[in-house]
Design a protein around this motif. Sequence first.
Motif, PDB file in Angstrom:
ATOM      1  N   LEU A  77      -6.773  -0.320  -1.678  1.00 26.57           N
ATOM      2  CA  LEU A  77      -8.086  -1.306  -2.165  1.00 26.57           C
ATOM      3  C   LEU A  77      -7.133  -1.950  -3.389  1.00 26.57           C
ATOM      4  N   ALA A  78      -6.383  -1.234  -4.365  1.00 32.95           N
ATOM      5  CA  ALA A  78      -5.645  -2.430  -4.630  1.00 32.95           C
ATOM      6  C   ALA A  78      -4.618  -3.305  -4.273  1.00 32.95           C
ATOM      7  N   ALA A  79      -4.099  -2.224  -2.991  1.00 32.74           N
ATOM      8  CA  ALA A  79      -3.035  -3.521  -2.485  1.00 32.74           C
ATOM      9  C   ALA A  79      -3.886  -5.047  -2.279  1.00 32.74           C
ATOM     10  N   TYR A  80      -4.793  -4.524  -1.453  1.00 34.75           N
ATOM     11  CA  TYR A  80      -5.901  -5.808  -0.755  1.00 34.75           C
ATOM     12  C   TYR A  80      -6.129  -6.414  -2.063  1.00 34.75           C
ATOM     13  N   GLN A  81      -6.851  -5.991  -3.347  1.00 38.39           N
ATOM     14  CA  GLN A  81      -7.075  -6.993  -4.287  1.00 38.39           C
ATOM     15  C   GLN A  81      -5.833  -7.795  -4.901  1.00 38.39           C
ATOM     16  N   ILE A  82      -4.683  -7.339  -4.999  1.00 39.75           N
ATOM     17  CA  ILE A  82      -3.476  -7.961  -5.908  1.00 39.75           C
ATOM     18  C   ILE A  82      -3.036  -9.132  -4.766  1.00 39.75           C
ATOM     19  N   PHE A  83      -3.169  -8.722  -3.173  1.00 39.18           N
ATOM     20  CA  PHE A  83      -3.353  -9.961  -2.980  1.00 39.18           C
ATOM     21  C   PHE A  83      -3.603 -11.075  -2.797  1.00 39.18           C
ATOM     22  N   ALA A  84      -5.251 -10.481  -2.624  1.00 37.71           N
ATOM     23  CA  ALA A  84      -6.305 -11.092  -2.336  1.00 37.71           C
ATOM     24  C   ALA A  84      -6.210 -11.914  -4.194  1.00 37.71           C
ATOM     25  N   VAL A  85      -5.684 -12.057  -4.940  1.00 41.48           N
ATOM     26  CA  VAL A  85      -5.472 -12.700  -6.264  1.00 41.48           C
ATOM     27  C   VAL A  85      -4.804 -13.522  -6.799  1.00 41.48           C
ATOM     28  N   GLN A  86      -3.250 -13.335  -6.295  1.00 43.46           N
ATOM     29  CA  GLN A  86      -1.664 -14.106  -5.598  1.00 43.46           C
ATOM     30  C   GLN A  86      -1.753 -15.577  -4.734  1.00 43.46           C
ATOM     31  N   ARG A  87      -3.222 -14.872  -3.360  1.00 40.28           N
ATOM     32  CA  ARG A  87      -4.069 -15.810  -2.095  1.00 40.28           C
ATOM     33  C   ARG A  87      -4.609 -16.923  -3.204  1.00 40.28           C
ATOM     34  N   ALA A  88      -5.372 -17.044  -4.330  1.00 36.39           N
ATOM     35  CA  ALA A  88      -6.508 -17.503  -4.621  1.00 36.39           C
ATOM     36  C   ALA A  88      -5.959 -18.303  -5.967  1.00 36.39           C
ATOM     37  N   LEU A  89      -4.278 -17.654  -6.239  1.00 35.14           N
ATOM     38  CA  LEU A  89      -4.617 -18.414  -6.907  1.00 35.14           C
ATOM     39  C   LEU A  89      -2.899 -19.386  -6.956  1.00 35.14           C
TER      40      LEU A  89
ATOM     41  N   ASP B  45      -7.218   8.365  -1.092  1.00 37.05           N
ATOM     42  CA  ASP B  45      -8.049   8.292  -0.537  1.00 37.05           C
ATOM     43  C   ASP B  45      -9.332   7.061  -0.690  1.00 37.05           C
ATOM     44  N   GLY B  46      -7.713   6.543   0.131  1.00 35.84           N
ATOM     45  CA  GLY B  46      -7.673   4.650   0.181  1.00 35.84           C
ATOM     46  C   GLY B  46      -7.128   4.239  -1.061  1.00 35.84           C
ATOM     47  N   THR B  47      -7.507   4.417  -2.377  1.00 37.44           N
ATOM     48  CA  THR B  47      -7.054   3.824  -3.540  1.00 37.44           C
ATOM     49  C   THR B  47      -6.114   2.681  -3.143  1.00 37.44           C
ATOM     50  N   ALA B  48      -4.708   2.720  -3.130  1.00 36.62           N
ATOM     51  CA  ALA B  48      -3.719   2.194  -2.709  1.00 36.62           C
ATOM     52  C   ALA B  48      -3.883   1.317  -2.310  1.00 36.62           C
TER      53      ALA B  48
ATOM     54  N   THR C 121       0.767  -1.214  -0.079  1.00 35.94           N
ATOM     55  CA  THR C 121      -0.011  -0.093   0.090  1.00 35.94           C
ATOM     56  C   THR C 121       1.191   1.324  -0.287  1.00 35.94           C
ATOM     57  N   GLU C 122       1.883   1.160   0.729  1.00 35.95           N
ATOM     58  CA  GLU C 122       2.379   2.517   0.839  1.00 35.95           C
ATOM     59  C   GLU C 122       3.605   2.910  -0.076  1.00 35.95           C
ATOM     60  N   VAL C 123       3.519   1.960  -1.138  1.00 36.54           N
ATOM     61  CA  VAL C 123       4.519   2.061  -2.229  1.00 36.54           C
ATOM     62  C   VAL C 123       3.339   2.348  -3.493  1.00 36.54           C
ATOM     63  N   LEU C 124       2.961   2.173  -3.434  1.00 36.30           N
ATOM     64  CA  LEU C 124       1.472   2.126  -4.317  1.00 36.30           C
ATOM     65  C   LEU C 124       0.997   3.134  -3.931  1.00 36.30           C
ATOM     66  N   GLU C 125       0.820   3.895  -2.791  1.00 32.96           N
ATOM     67  CA  GLU C 125       0.221   5.380  -2.668  1.00 32.96           C
ATOM     68  C   GLU C 125       0.843   6.682  -3.652  1.00 32.96           C
ATOM     69  N   ALA C 126       2.935   6.366  -4.233  1.00 27.21           N
ATOM     70  CA  ALA C 126       3.268   6.977  -4.474  1.00 27.21           C
ATOM     71  C   ALA C 126       2.549   7.081  -6.148  1.00 27.21           C
TER      72      ALA C 126
END
Length: 211
Positions: free
Chosen positions: A159-171, A154-157, A142-147
């Motif tokens: 949200l993106a970080a959580y979704q990325i990890f969710a996809v990787q965990r599912a895979l 606004d929470g976008t970073a 999240t910290e890296v994506l904020e840049a």
Amino acid sequence: MAEQLGLRQRQRLRIEQAIQDAATRLFLRSGFDAVGVNEIAEAAEVSKRTLFKYFPSKEDLVIGAFADHQNEAANVVRDRAAGTDPIDALHAHFLDGLARRDPVTGLDDHPQTLAFVAMVLSVPSLQGRLLLYQTAAEAALTEVLEAVVPAGDDGTARLAAYQIFAVQRALTDENRRHLTAGMSGDARYPEAVAAADRGFAMLRHGLSISG
């Protein structure tokens, strides 16, 4: 002096690895709860005090195997080539992990790896520590994506970080499910790549599960 420090660091890493290897052997043989710290120290040929110097708790002996990967996603995004989209960099990194049969991708079919993961997922205290590890990894990304995200705080970073990890965990979970059922890593690999491509496409273009 630099050479002396290097020697000390190498010695520290050897002791740490010896303790972790001894603990893993004992855990897989007897079960996490059945193995005591004294038994691990004796098997690693270190004192109990030395063991706790390297690993403050018995759970750390297991979760330490994941520690090297905690900031991996954040580092991939931070170190990506100029002009490379973060999702593209993470996608390429995951595909590389599949090709190397990295255990983090769930495609390592060594019996010890499968048994180790099964143990982690069966012990409540280890599940709790794994959740803390995952939370820290999400925070680092999240910290890296904020840049990267232009919208600001606004929470976008996050949200993106959580979704990325969710996809990787599912895979990873899907790969491990097939390997646990008896499929080899080589046999699973083509579909694992195709599934990764689909998963990261969903991250790029949004979720769509309608017919």
